[in-house]
Design a protein around this motif. Structure first.
Motif, PDB file in Angstrom:
ATOM      1  N   SER A   1     -22.395   2.948  -1.445  1.00  0.00           N
ATOM      2  CA  SER A   1     -21.583   2.105  -2.319  1.00  0.00           C
ATOM      3  C   SER A   1     -20.851   2.944  -3.356  1.00  0.00           C
ATOM      4  CB  SER A   1     -22.477   1.074  -3.010  1.00  0.00           C
ATOM      5  OG  SER A   1     -21.732   0.313  -3.940  1.00  0.00           O
ATOM      6  N   GLU A   2     -21.578   3.921  -3.935  1.00  0.00           N
ATOM      7  CA  GLU A   2     -20.938   4.792  -4.920  1.00  0.00           C
ATOM      8  C   GLU A   2     -19.833   5.625  -4.272  1.00  0.00           C
ATOM      9  OE1 GLU A   2     -24.189   6.993  -6.432  1.00  0.00           O
ATOM     10  OE2 GLU A   2     -24.767   5.475  -7.923  1.00  0.00           O
ATOM     11  N   LEU A   3     -20.115   6.122  -3.041  1.00  0.00           N
ATOM     12  CA  LEU A   3     -19.091   6.888  -2.331  1.00  0.00           C
ATOM     13  C   LEU A   3     -17.888   6.014  -2.019  1.00  0.00           C
ATOM     14  CD1 LEU A   3     -18.164   9.464  -0.914  1.00  0.00           C
ATOM     15  CD2 LEU A   3     -19.414   8.712   1.122  1.00  0.00           C
ATOM     16  N   PHE A   4     -18.152   4.782  -1.552  1.00  0.00           N
ATOM     17  CA  PHE A   4     -17.057   3.862  -1.246  1.00  0.00           C
ATOM     18  C   PHE A   4     -16.257   3.551  -2.504  1.00  0.00           C
ATOM     19  CE2 PHE A   4     -15.588  -0.600  -0.752  1.00  0.00           C
ATOM     20  CZ  PHE A   4     -14.655  -0.382   0.246  1.00  0.00           C
ATOM     21  N   ASP A   5     -16.981   3.359  -3.615  1.00  0.00           N
ATOM     22  CA  ASP A   5     -16.303   3.073  -4.874  1.00  0.00           C
ATOM     23  C   ASP A   5     -15.458   4.257  -5.311  1.00  0.00           C
ATOM     24  OD1 ASP A   5     -16.004   1.144  -7.065  1.00  0.00           O
ATOM     25  OD2 ASP A   5     -16.955   2.685  -8.286  1.00  0.00           O
ATOM     26  N   GLU A   6     -15.990   5.466  -5.094  1.00  0.00           N
ATOM     27  CA  GLU A   6     -15.234   6.659  -5.470  1.00  0.00           C
ATOM     28  C   GLU A   6     -14.003   6.818  -4.585  1.00  0.00           C
ATOM     29  OE1 GLU A   6     -14.335  10.016  -7.689  1.00  0.00           O
ATOM     30  OE2 GLU A   6     -15.832   8.454  -8.028  1.00  0.00           O
ATOM     31  N   VAL A   7     -14.178   6.552  -3.287  1.00  0.00           N
ATOM     32  CA  VAL A   7     -13.033   6.629  -2.374  1.00  0.00           C
ATOM     33  C   VAL A   7     -11.972   5.613  -2.767  1.00  0.00           C
ATOM     34  CG1 VAL A   7     -12.307   6.231   0.011  1.00  0.00           C
ATOM     35  CG2 VAL A   7     -14.360   7.577  -0.461  1.00  0.00           C
ATOM     36  N   GLN A   8     -12.412   4.402  -3.104  1.00  0.00           N
ATOM     37  CA  GLN A   8     -11.457   3.386  -3.551  1.00  0.00           C
ATOM     38  C   GLN A   8     -10.705   3.853  -4.795  1.00  0.00           C
ATOM     39  OE1 GLN A   8     -12.472  -1.050  -2.950  1.00  0.00           O
ATOM     40  NE2 GLN A   8     -14.426  -0.097  -3.484  1.00  0.00           N
ATOM     41  N   SER A   9     -11.466   4.483  -5.704  1.00  0.00           N
ATOM     42  CA  SER A   9     -10.844   4.948  -6.941  1.00  0.00           C
ATOM     43  C   SER A   9      -9.829   6.049  -6.650  1.00  0.00           C
ATOM     44  CB  SER A   9     -11.930   5.445  -7.905  1.00  0.00           C
ATOM     45  OG  SER A   9     -11.364   5.920  -9.096  1.00  0.00           O
TER      46      SER A   9
ATOM     47  N   THR B   1     -13.651  -6.248  -6.174  1.00  0.00           N
ATOM     48  CA  THR B   1     -14.530  -5.107  -6.366  1.00  0.00           C
ATOM     49  C   THR B   1     -14.197  -4.459  -7.700  1.00  0.00           C
ATOM     50  OG1 THR B   1     -13.022  -3.567  -5.265  1.00  0.00           O
ATOM     51  CG2 THR B   1     -14.647  -4.706  -3.877  1.00  0.00           C
ATOM     52  N   ARG B   2     -15.118  -3.603  -8.153  1.00  0.00           N
ATOM     53  CA  ARG B   2     -14.893  -2.945  -9.446  1.00  0.00           C
ATOM     54  C   ARG B   2     -13.652  -2.059  -9.409  1.00  0.00           C
ATOM     55  NH1 ARG B   2     -19.214  -3.316 -12.841  1.00  0.00           N
ATOM     56  NH2 ARG B   2     -18.505  -1.523 -14.031  1.00  0.00           N
ATOM     57  N   ALA B   3     -13.312  -1.560  -8.217  1.00  0.00           N
ATOM     58  CA  ALA B   3     -12.132  -0.711  -8.103  1.00  0.00           C
ATOM     59  C   ALA B   3     -10.863  -1.475  -8.461  1.00  0.00           C
ATOM     60  CB  ALA B   3     -12.024  -0.151  -6.685  1.00  0.00           C
ATOM     61  N   VAL B   4     -10.811  -2.778  -8.168  1.00  0.00           N
ATOM     62  CA  VAL B   4      -9.627  -3.578  -8.512  1.00  0.00           C
ATOM     63  C   VAL B   4      -9.496  -3.698 -10.023  1.00  0.00           C
ATOM     64  CG1 VAL B   4      -8.539  -5.838  -8.292  1.00  0.00           C
ATOM     65  CG2 VAL B   4      -9.715  -4.840  -6.341  1.00  0.00           C
ATOM     66  N   TYR B   5     -10.643  -3.887 -10.706  1.00  0.00           N
ATOM     67  CA  TYR B   5     -10.592  -3.951 -12.171  1.00  0.00           C
ATOM     68  C   TYR B   5     -10.008  -2.660 -12.741  1.00  0.00           C
ATOM     69  CZ  TYR B   5     -13.459  -8.202 -12.337  1.00  0.00           C
ATOM     70  OH  TYR B   5     -13.914  -9.478 -12.219  1.00  0.00           O
ATOM     71  N   ARG B   6     -10.484  -1.519 -12.212  1.00  0.00           N
ATOM     72  CA  ARG B   6      -9.956  -0.239 -12.709  1.00  0.00           C
ATOM     73  C   ARG B   6      -8.480  -0.099 -12.386  1.00  0.00           C
ATOM     74  NH1 ARG B   6     -14.870   1.811 -10.527  1.00  0.00           N
ATOM     75  NH2 ARG B   6     -13.722   2.535  -8.702  1.00  0.00           N
ATOM     76  N   LEU B   7      -8.107  -0.492 -11.170  1.00  0.00           N
ATOM     77  CA  LEU B   7      -6.712  -0.346 -10.745  1.00  0.00           C
ATOM     78  C   LEU B   7      -5.771  -1.147 -11.642  1.00  0.00           C
ATOM     79  CD1 LEU B   7      -5.548  -0.401  -7.067  1.00  0.00           C
ATOM     80  CD2 LEU B   7      -4.282  -1.683  -8.761  1.00  0.00           C
ATOM     81  N   LEU B   8      -6.199  -2.359 -12.017  1.00  0.00           N
ATOM     82  CA  LEU B   8      -5.348  -3.236 -12.826  1.00  0.00           C
ATOM     83  C   LEU B   8      -5.560  -3.044 -14.321  1.00  0.00           C
ATOM     84  CD1 LEU B   8      -5.692  -6.534 -10.772  1.00  0.00           C
ATOM     85  CD2 LEU B   8      -3.899  -4.809 -10.617  1.00  0.00           C
TER      86      LEU B   8
ATOM     87  N   GLY C   1      -9.059  -9.148   1.743  1.00  0.00           N
ATOM     88  CA  GLY C   1      -8.030  -8.116   1.847  1.00  0.00           C
ATOM     89  C   GLY C   1      -8.206  -6.999   0.841  1.00  0.00           C
ATOM     90  N   THR C   2      -7.146  -6.250   0.652  1.00  0.00           N
ATOM     91  CA  THR C   2      -7.149  -5.095  -0.247  1.00  0.00           C
ATOM     92  C   THR C   2      -5.943  -5.148  -1.174  1.00  0.00           C
ATOM     93  OG1 THR C   2      -5.908  -3.727   1.327  1.00  0.00           O
ATOM     94  CG2 THR C   2      -8.320  -3.633   1.440  1.00  0.00           C
ATOM     95  N   ILE C   3      -6.080  -4.458  -2.289  1.00  0.00           N
ATOM     96  CA  ILE C   3      -4.973  -4.250  -3.234  1.00  0.00           C
ATOM     97  C   ILE C   3      -4.873  -2.747  -3.443  1.00  0.00           C
ATOM     98  CG2 ILE C   3      -4.080  -4.666  -5.545  1.00  0.00           C
ATOM     99  CD1 ILE C   3      -5.735  -7.207  -5.649  1.00  0.00           C
TER     100      ILE C   3
END
Length: 573
Positions: A310-318, A337-344, A417-419
């Protein structure tokens, strides 16, 4: 064993009547020695003997009622083990009649007893004190019956006799056997299950653990002197913050007197530095009618690999600036996902809500997003749209939203989906688009770009009026170019382009058409006089000479004007 019940008041009455009768008989004996007895003396004797008989019958009736009313088998034995009497429960339990039992010995009921059993037991038994053993008796059919026997001695006619009360414990032994089997199955199940299970006492100390718990925690109970001491672990919460030992889930369950649902907990063994992640739940257990738990059960799974993935996936997303989302149509709610919060650039603790992405989308793109989302839901088609989003720190950014519909019984269930941020790509596309439409030397529109602009202007104009076009040619430029060379000539073209743009209004589109030729597209709103004034302004801009390499050059523009539709209806015209 409880002693056969008797009525103390009646016992006193019997003793009193007996004493009175003895006293009376003693007086009568003295009187008879002096002379004959009269009728009153005989009536007194008869009354007292009758009272004794009545009390005796009453005592026998009470004895028989208690004796035969007892639920357990009762036998009366002499010192040799002969059965003097047996109650109805004995008849039912052993299958012999009362008369048959009275002809039997205790050894007939229990053949396993040694031959000298009565000689060894009788001296030991005391009046008023019970002796209890568990043994087996045999029924008439040969059935072996486990019994619990309570024995007590009593005195009758100067003899020491024994009352033996045998209780059938087959059901109790069956229940005990079932309980033992259940415990064995329970232990076997705990040892086979792949979840770790810890049993704690009311204070949280570990009483036992199954094989999975020992494997997950890396503990060998045999090697631990005190299995209750597990405080060699360092604890961490889901975000990696250090937890004090009293904040562990078991302690929390004890304090709150309630369950602790699935909690992610990090463990680091201080002895070897090995760390792992577990998902743990704690369930207190209570005795009936009690409000405080007598023990607690912890169930946990090793989620170390899942957490790392999960951490690796989150890092990859980031790193990829991409995040996942799901929209539940039944609940009308979006999850990120938390990555969307960071992205936005949003607070991870904030709620997404039913509007999802819409509040942060550029106002000019919101309608397009709503239409695309509705079409995907209606047709079940994939969602693919690029939008501008307002970032709280970076300003306007571009994102690409992809989605796929999941249906249940042909009805939309959810979209997943994805953003992904595509700002860099959009900027590069814009740069390439500008390069494709821009003259590399002057920065003005190039030939293809201005022809496209003219096409659009003609398409939107009416038949009565339209845009105007100024064709600007620099006279004597070739001569100057030959004198200065290509580099000097290029610098001169750049300066000329700046003068043309500076002389015209901002709504006029200027392009380098080729060599020293320029085109200026004037919107259709401009009048003929205004167009001629623009041409004059361009002439005036070239009044001053150009300075190049320490020399001055005078260049004048030659300007031609054409207007739609009188001078032509097509671009080439």
């Amino acid at each position: 064993m409880a002693e056969l019940p008797a009525n103390p008041s009646r016992r006193v009455a019997v003793d009193q009547v007996a004493r009175e009768l003895l006293d009376w008989l003693a007086r009568l004996r003295d009187k008879a020695s002096r002379g004959p007895l009269d009728g009153e003396d005989l009536r007194g004797i008869a009354e007292r003997v009758g009272e004794l008989l009545r009390l005796g019958r009453s005592a026998i009736s009470r004895y028989r009622g208690v004796f035969d009313g007892a639920a357990d088998a009762i036998t009366l034995l002499d010192e040799d083990g002969r059965i003097l009497d047996a109650n109805d429960a004995s008849v039912q339990l052993y299958g012999w009649s009362r008369e048959e039992l009275r002809r039997m010995r205790v050894f007939d009921l229990n053949p396993t007893l040694p031959h000298d059993h009565m000689q060894r037991v009788t001296p030991v038994l005391e009046v008023g004190r019970s002796h209890t053993i568990e043994t087996t008796n045999v029924s008439r059919s040969g059935t072996v019956i486990p019994v619990e026997v309570h024995s007590r001695a009593y005195i009758e006619d100067g003899r020491k006799l024994i009352v033996a009360i045998a209780r059938d414990i087959r059901e109790r032994e069956h229940a005990q056997n079932e309980l033992a089997a259940s415990e064995e199955r329970y232990v076997a199940l705990l040892e086979a299950v792949d979840k770790g299970v810890l049993v704690h006492d009311a204070r949280g100390r570990v009483l036992s653990m199954n094989a999975a718990a020992r494997r997950i925690l890396g503990i060998n109970l045999a090697a631990i002197s005190d299995p209750a001491a597990l405080d060699f672990w360092e604890l961490y919460d889901e975000q990696g913050a250090r937890l004090s030992w009293p904040d562990n889930p078991v302690a929390r369950a004890i304090r709150s007197n309630s369950d602790v649902d699935s909690t992610l907990l990090g463990l680091v063994d201080r002895r070897n530095g090995i760390g792992r992640w577990i998902s743990i739940s704690v369930v207190p257990q209570y005795h009936a009618g009690e409000s405080r738990p007598f023990q607690l059960i912890s169930l946990f799974s090793d989620v170390t690999e899942l957490k790392r993935a999960s951490e690796l996936f989150d890092e990859v997303q980031s790193l990829a600036r991409i995040g996942g989302w799901t929209y539940d149509f039944r609940q009308q709610h979006m999850y990120w996902t938390r990555a969307v919060y960071r992205l936005l650039g949003l607070d991870p603790e904030s709620s997404v809500g039913r509007e999802g992405l819409l509040p942060v989308v550029h106002p000019g793109d919101r309608e397009a997003l709503q239409k695309a989302f509705a079409q995907s839901r209606r047709q079940g088609a994939a969602l693919d749209i690029e939008l501008r989003v307002r970032h709280p720190e970076r300003g306007e950014i571009w994102v690409r939203v992809l989605g796929r519909m999941d249906t249940h019984r042909d009805l939309p269930n959810q979209m997943t989906g994805t953003i992904q941020e595509i700002t860099a790509r959009k900027l590069e596309e814009e740069r390439l688009r500008r390069l494709a439409r821009t003259d590399a030397l002057t920065g003005l529109l190039n030939r293809d770009a201005i022809l496209g602009e003219i096409d659009q202007a003609l398409a939107s104009s009416d038949a009565e009026g339209g845009p105007a076009l100024m064709y600007i040619d620099l006279e004597r430029f070739k001569l100057v170019n030959d004198l200065l060379g290509h580099a000097g000539g290029d610098r001169l073209l750049v300066s000329a382009a700046r003068r043309i743009v500076g002389a015209l209004p901002g709504n006029v589109r200027v392009a380098r058409f080729g060599g020293d030729e320029f085109l200026a597209l004037v919107p259709e709103a401009a009048s003929d006089d205004a167009v001629w004034q623009m041409a004059d302004a361009v002439h005036m801009a070239f009044a001053a000479s150009f300075r190049q390499d320490g020399e001055e050059f005078v260049i004048t523009p030659s300007i031609g004007i054409a207007r739609h539709p009188q001078d032509g209806k097509e671009v080439q015209e």
